[in-house]
Design a protein around this motif. Structure first.
Motif, PDB file in Angstrom:
ATOM      1  N   CYS A  98    -115.180  69.812  33.812  1.00 10.56           N
ATOM      2  CA  CYS A  98    -113.752  69.786  33.353  1.00 10.56           C
ATOM      3  C   CYS A  98    -113.812  71.729  33.268  1.00 10.56           C
ATOM      4  CB  CYS A  98    -113.820  69.199  32.094  1.00 10.56           C
ATOM      5  SG  CYS A  98    -112.032  69.184  31.350  1.00 10.56           S
ATOM      6  N   ILE A  99    -112.572  71.670  33.720  1.00 10.18           N
ATOM      7  CA  ILE A  99    -111.882  73.158  33.529  1.00 10.18           C
ATOM      8  C   ILE A  99    -110.702  73.395  33.033  1.00 10.18           C
ATOM      9  CG2 ILE A  99    -111.780  75.471  34.901  1.00 10.18           C
ATOM     10  CD1 ILE A  99    -114.492  74.706  34.869  1.00 10.18           C
ATOM     11  N   ALA A 208    -112.825  64.990  34.141  1.00  8.71           N
ATOM     12  CA  ALA A 208    -112.115  66.038  34.484  1.00  8.71           C
ATOM     13  C   ALA A 208    -110.871  65.797  33.747  1.00  8.71           C
ATOM     14  CB  ALA A 208    -111.920  66.012  36.086  1.00  8.71           C
ATOM     15  N   ALA A 209    -110.292  64.791  33.356  1.00  9.92           N
ATOM     16  CA  ALA A 209    -108.839  64.355  32.916  1.00  9.92           C
ATOM     17  C   ALA A 209    -108.888  64.547  31.414  1.00  9.92           C
ATOM     18  CB  ALA A 209    -108.239  63.414  33.622  1.00  9.92           C
ATOM     19  N   LEU A 210    -110.004  63.770  30.984  1.00  9.38           N
ATOM     20  CA  LEU A 210    -110.182  63.576  29.388  1.00  9.38           C
ATOM     21  C   LEU A 210    -110.850  64.756  28.772  1.00  9.38           C
ATOM     22  CD1 LEU A 210    -110.465  59.579  29.456  1.00  9.38           C
ATOM     23  CD2 LEU A 210    -108.499  60.927  29.528  1.00  9.38           C
ATOM     24  N   GLY A 211    -111.737  65.244  29.446  1.00  5.35           N
ATOM     25  CA  GLY A 211    -112.576  66.167  29.008  1.00  5.35           C
ATOM     26  C   GLY A 211    -113.572  65.690  27.986  1.00  5.35           C
ATOM     27  N   ASP A 215    -116.297  59.220  27.003  1.00  5.52           N
ATOM     28  CA  ASP A 215    -117.747  58.763  26.838  1.00  5.52           C
ATOM     29  C   ASP A 215    -118.462  58.485  28.037  1.00  5.52           C
ATOM     30  OD1 ASP A 215    -120.069  57.651  25.878  1.00  5.52           O
ATOM     31  OD2 ASP A 215    -118.961  55.901  24.810  1.00  5.52           O
ATOM     32  N   VAL A 216    -119.168  59.766  28.674  1.00  2.00           N
ATOM     33  CA  VAL A 216    -119.643  59.506  29.822  1.00  2.00           C
ATOM     34  C   VAL A 216    -120.857  58.284  29.904  1.00  2.00           C
ATOM     35  CG1 VAL A 216    -120.752  60.664  31.906  1.00  2.00           C
ATOM     36  CG2 VAL A 216    -119.140  61.974  30.371  1.00  2.00           C
ATOM     37  N   GLY A 217    -121.639  58.333  28.721  1.00  4.93           N
ATOM     38  CA  GLY A 217    -122.878  57.451  28.719  1.00  4.93           C
ATOM     39  C   GLY A 217    -122.319  56.141  28.904  1.00  4.93           C
ATOM     40  N   GLY A 218    -121.121  55.670  28.109  1.00  2.00           N
ATOM     41  CA  GLY A 218    -120.621  54.471  27.966  1.00  2.00           C
ATOM     42  C   GLY A 218    -119.975  54.054  29.283  1.00  2.00           C
ATOM     43  N   THR A 257    -103.045  62.405  32.859  1.00  2.66           N
ATOM     44  CA  THR A 257    -103.899  62.225  31.800  1.00  2.66           C
ATOM     45  C   THR A 257    -103.847  60.851  31.171  1.00  2.66           C
ATOM     46  OG1 THR A 257    -104.272  64.592  31.548  1.00  2.66           O
ATOM     47  CG2 THR A 257    -105.032  63.265  30.007  1.00  2.66           C
ATOM     48  N   ALA A 258    -102.608  60.761  30.803  1.00  2.00           N
ATOM     49  CA  ALA A 258    -102.239  59.321  30.044  1.00  2.00           C
ATOM     50  C   ALA A 258    -102.641  57.947  31.138  1.00  2.00           C
ATOM     51  CB  ALA A 258    -100.865  59.189  29.791  1.00  2.00           C
ATOM     52  N   ARG A 259    -102.207  58.179  32.375  1.00  2.00           N
ATOM     53  CA  ARG A 259    -102.527  57.242  33.347  1.00  2.00           C
ATOM     54  C   ARG A 259    -103.914  56.954  33.258  1.00  2.00           C
ATOM     55  NH1 ARG A 259     -99.858  58.432  38.624  1.00  2.00           N
ATOM     56  NH2 ARG A 259     -97.977  58.822  37.162  1.00  2.00           N
ATOM     57  N   LEU A 260    -104.736  57.948  33.450  1.00  2.00           N
ATOM     58  CA  LEU A 260    -106.341  57.553  33.456  1.00  2.00           C
ATOM     59  C   LEU A 260    -106.777  57.096  32.499  1.00  2.00           C
ATOM     60  CD1 LEU A 260    -107.613  60.550  35.904  1.00  2.00           C
ATOM     61  CD2 LEU A 260    -107.363  58.419  36.498  1.00  2.00           C
ATOM     62  N   GLU A 261    -106.345  57.756  31.159  1.00  2.00           N
ATOM     63  CA  GLU A 261    -106.656  57.034  29.894  1.00  2.00           C
ATOM     64  C   GLU A 261    -106.727  55.912  29.724  1.00  2.00           C
ATOM     65  OE1 GLU A 261    -106.583  58.681  25.239  1.00  2.00           O
ATOM     66  OE2 GLU A 261    -105.187  59.328  26.558  1.00  2.00           O
ATOM     67  N   LYS A 262    -105.354  55.219  30.207  1.00  2.00           N
ATOM     68  CA  LYS A 262    -105.068  53.903  30.136  1.00  2.00           C
ATOM     69  C   LYS A 262    -106.393  53.025  31.063  1.00  2.00           C
ATOM     70  CE  LYS A 262    -101.668  50.586  31.186  1.00  2.00           C
ATOM     71  NZ  LYS A 262    -100.220  50.063  31.500  1.00  2.00           N
TER      72      LYS A 262
END
Length: 763
Positions: A98-99, A208-211, A215-218, A257-262
């Motif tokens: 994430c940048i 990259a979108a949520l930073g 929860d990468v592990g989950g 970001t909202a679309r990927l978060e959904k």
């Protein structure tokens, strides 16, 4: 590994100072200040990226340092730092979890500043500015596209495929080197599967979108427990969301970001994962690209591999049948000269005799709109001779390759002139073949031959050109001991002379010199290391990573002129030979004496000295670029034509000819002879033996490409086959016009071989 573990526990100021020190060391190497340990040459960039891979949270630190160094290089007019720093930055940014948008914006603004500089700075700056604009709108897009294309993952929004073909000549490299490269390329593909690569794309896009809110592990655990069909579904959802956001003009990062978060919450809700604490940013591996290693043993092997790469039906064919189809394939030299047929098309292998009585009664029913008009639309044919159909019906091999889901099926032929056929949709170049050559100048000579043959095939009937992007890369490899082929080859006496192209590319591009030319002696050393776990750790990480970095970031071509040579022999019954060369043509007086020379009186051998009498006709290179024909006669023992200049600022389309001239000197003590170097620059030259005494010709320092009993040689820049064909067509209707006219004026005239580097030629 121990050093990486120790540095991972450093505080942030210590990490910044350590990374800054590594970057400054990298820049000092560009200035010629090599590290004290010669084994570290060429590994500074690799160790820097590997350090970040071990602790991905430091990616932003490295990007920030590189941006500052870029801005400092621009202010201080250290332009030779800009491209290496920019490539290092972009490679870090692609792999980073994430940048921030603020940091991407600084890099984007700097790339826009490069548009005011000359080439190649403005070219690279524009390319990276376009990529960064999409990355800012849809974070993770560059990583996603790279993985999809390199792994040939099925994706309708981004249907591009890439493959790396490594070609090595087994007669130029030792068996140990070839075996080591085969082992490394095969090991790089073992741990990669489409399922794992799709998971990488999903995880990287979410992070990259949520930073740090991801929860990468989950997410990893949820995807690991999913069936493959569900992973494919979510992969398509993520790819579509990222591609749509990156391609929309008015797209907003917050909406993406909202679309990927959904999608992210939907994936996690499908599992019973608990609310585990967030672990922060984690790195997502960038899979090794699809690499295949080939020992170049056949002349048409390159063309065959490219055809197999772009033909979708090859996966469903038996290997034996497929090989037989390729062996039976013959190019149909049928090119229509009429205006209505100048479109690119396939030559169809027809079994129709052309005789009316041989036409079946129902043959025209599919073409006629109704039965009442059948007789009017029927073709009236003249009597003819029925030709037996050829058993080699392998033209269908290539035609079948066009019936892929992404390609539009060919339009049926219309027998009626009043029925308009639907225009065929233009083909897209969805495949990219990256050809990596390992060896010295001799394998590049073989590449020039193969490329010239491929272009002639494509002129007769276009197939690969419409569907394939072809990129060439070159990694010099010189063994510690010259093999038997090199020992018998008197044209190559040193390792430096065998790598003239690599030397030129290194002088033109310092980043190529630092990362690629250093592999010249590293690869043989790694191949001869004793088998041990540490050896596999080094080779698997280093060689594969360097090759992948080169083909991913090296997209600026340096174009070398290919030269055509026509060779005439002293036997009138022997047909002249036509060949091409890229680096060098060398002639020497033939040692063996023919029967014709033995029958001649011995009157010139002792009087004229060694060598033979030659007539040289050439076109002198002048500043005004006007043609100036010159001719001279001299006695010589041999000459060398060099196509690779010693200075990168010199013209690449120029032959440097060194003729060893024998001068007779008369003095009181008798007659003596001295050898004088006669140098000239030309683009085309003709050499003829006036005594009809033969000489030998060797092309591209390769003793396998030597010609004996030669009495005349004509050398000129090799013309693009498509240009020659179009010019021939134009001349049919304009017999008295000598200059190019019509479409010919806008076509490339010379056949150039592009070899990719990181920067091209930096003037």
């Amino acid at each position: 590994v121990l050093a990486w573990l120790l540095t991972s526990s450093l505080s942030l100021p210590e990490v910044e100072s350590d990374i800054l020190r590594r970057v400054r060391t990298l820049l000092r190497e560009l200035d010629g200040h090599h590290p004290s340990c010669q084994c570290d040459r060429g590994m500074l960039r690799w160790t820097l990226h590997k350090k970040i891979d071990q602790n991905p949270s430091n990616s932003s630190v490295l990007v920030r340092i590189l941006v500052k160094e870029l801005e400092r290089a621009e202010r201080g007019d250290f332009r030779h730092y800009i491209i290496p720093l920019l490539h290092t930055l972009m490679y870090t940014l692609i792999k980073a979890p994430c940048i921030s948008d603020e940091l991407c914006g600084r890099v984007y603004d700097f790339c826009k500043k490069l548009l005011t500089l000359p080439k190649p700075f403005c070219t690279i700056g524009l390319d990276y500015a376009i990529r960064l604009k999409m990355e800012r709108t849809a974070p993770g897009m560059l990583y996603q596209r790279m993985v999809i294309s390199e792994q040939s993952l099925k994706s309708d929004p981004y249907p591009y495929q890439e493959k790396i073909f490594i070609f090595a000549d087994p007669e130029l490299l030792s068996e140990a080197i070839c075996n080591a490269l085969v082992t490394d390329t095969e090991a790089a593909q073992v741990s990669q599967s489409p399922r794992a690569c799709m998971c990488y794309v999903i995880i990287h896009a979410m992070q990259a979108a949520l930073g740090e809110g991801c929860d990468v592990g989950g997410l990893k655990g949820t995807l690991q427990d999913m069936p493959t069909s569900d992973i494919e579904h979510w992969f398509r959802q993520v790819v579509t969301a990222v591609e749509c956001a990156g391609n929309e003009v008015s797209a907003d990062r917050s909406q993406h970001t909202a679309r990927l978060e959904k999608i992210y919450h939907t994936i996690l809700s499908s599992s019973q994962a608990g609310d585990a604490p967030l672990e922060g940013l984690q790195g997502t591996p960038l899979p090794n690209p699809n690499i295949s290693f080939h020992l170049w043993t056949e002349d048409d092997q390159l063309w065959r591999e490219l055809v197999l790469f772009i033909r979708p039906l090859s996966q469903s064919c038996e290997p034996d049948c497929l090989s037989q189809d390729l062996d039976n394939f013959e190019i149909q030299d049928i090119i229509s000269d009429c205006d209505c047929c100048k479109q690119t098309r396939f030559s169809v292998l027809s079994t129709d005799s052309g005789i009316e009585r041989d036409l079946p009664a129902s043959a025209e029913e599919p073409f006629a709109p109704c039965s009442t008009e059948t007789e009017q639309s029927r073709l009236h044919r003249k009597g003819g001779i029925k030709k037996k159909p050829s058993p080699l019906e392998s033209v269908a091999f290539l035609q079948a390759g066009c019936h892929s889901p992404r390609a539009k099926p060919p339009v049926k032929l219309q027998r009626r002139t009043d029925i308009a056929s639907e225009p065929a949709a233009p083909l897209q170049r969805l495949h990219t073949a990256r050809i990596v050559l390992l060896g010295d100048d001799r394998i590049l000579g073989r590449l020039a031959q193969a490329y010239h043959s491929l272009r002639k095939r494509e002129t007769r009937r276009v197939f690969l050109t419409l569907r394939l992007n072809l990129q060439f890369y070159y990694i010099p490899v010189v063994t510690g001991q010259l093999n038997t082929l090199a020992v018998t080859d008197h044209t190559a006496t040193s390792q430096e002379e065998l790598c003239e192209v690599a030397g030129y590319l290194g002088r033109a591009d310092p980043w190529y010199e630092s990362n690629i030319n250093t592999l010249c002696h590293v690869i043989p050393k790694l191949a001869t290391m004793p088998s041990s776990p540490s050896k596999h750790l080094v080779t698997d990480l280093f060689l594969t990573d360097v090759i992948a970095y080169y083909v991913r970031m090296g997209v600026q071509p340096v174009c070398f002129q290919i030269y055509a040579v026509k060779i005439f022999f002293n036997d009138p019954a022997q047909e002249p030979a036509e060949d091409v060369f890229l680096t060098e043509l060398r002639t020497q007086v033939q040692e063996s004496i023919s029967y014709r020379e033995l029958s001649m009186p011995k009157k010139k051998t002792t009087l004229d000295g060694p060598g033979i009498d030659l007539t040289v006709t050439y076109r002198k290179v002048v500043v005004s670029d006007r043609a100036k024909e010159l001719a001279m006669s001299l006695r010589s023992t041999g000459l060398v034509m060099k196509a690779i200049p010693a200075d990168e600022a010199e013209d690449l389309v120029c032959l440097n000819v060194n003729i060893t001239e024998i001068i007779r000197i008369n003095n009181l003590s008798g007659r003596s002879f001295s050898a004088v170097a006669n140098r000239l620059k030309t683009r085309s030259i003709t050499i003829r033996s006036t005594e009809q005494r033969p000489f030998t010709v060797c092309l591209d320092k390769d003793s396998r490409r030597a010609y004996r009993n030669v009495i005349s040689v004509e050398v000129s820049p090799c013309l693009e086959p498509s240009y020659c064909l179009q010019k021939t067509r134009t001349m049919k209707f304009n017999l008295h016009e000598k200059e190019d006219m019509g479409l010919v004026k806008y076509m490339p005239k010379s056949l150039l071989l592009p070899i990719n580097t990181f920067a091209g030629i930096i003037q």
